[in-house]
Design a protein around this motif. Structure first.
Motif: not given
Length: 89
Positions: A60-72
């Motif tokens: 996302v733009g210059a960074g990133s989003i970690d979706i592992s908590p949502i999946i976990g």
């Protein structure tokens, strides 16, 4: 026995939420929260091995989003529902 497993899943889910919220804020080296660094490091040690299984970064733009908590959390909720379903079947 299944009730105990459900409670453990609930507690672990809460730790994942706390770890996720803690990653959004800088609690480390904070003079107002003296022991928060120790607490969050301990929670990270408990949750990171599980969350590492689902590590997916979305750029996302210059960074990133970690979706592992949502999946976990989704998987833990599914396992919990299966366990509760076994009791009432």
């Amino acid at each position: 026995m299944i009730g105990i497993l459900v409670k453990i899943i609930d507690i672990y889910s809460l730790l994942i939420v706390i770890s996720t919220i803690g990653s959004w804020f800088n609690f480390r080296n904070n003079k107002y929260f003296k022991y928060s660094e120790i607490l969050f490091d301990y929670i990270d040690k408990l949750t990171e091995p599980y969350l590492k299984l689902f590590k997916i970064l979305i750029p996302v733009g210059a960074g990133s989003i970690d979706i592992s908590p949502i999946i976990g959390l989704t998987l833990l909720n599914f396992v919990k529902r299966v366990l509760v379903g076994m009791v009432f079947y």
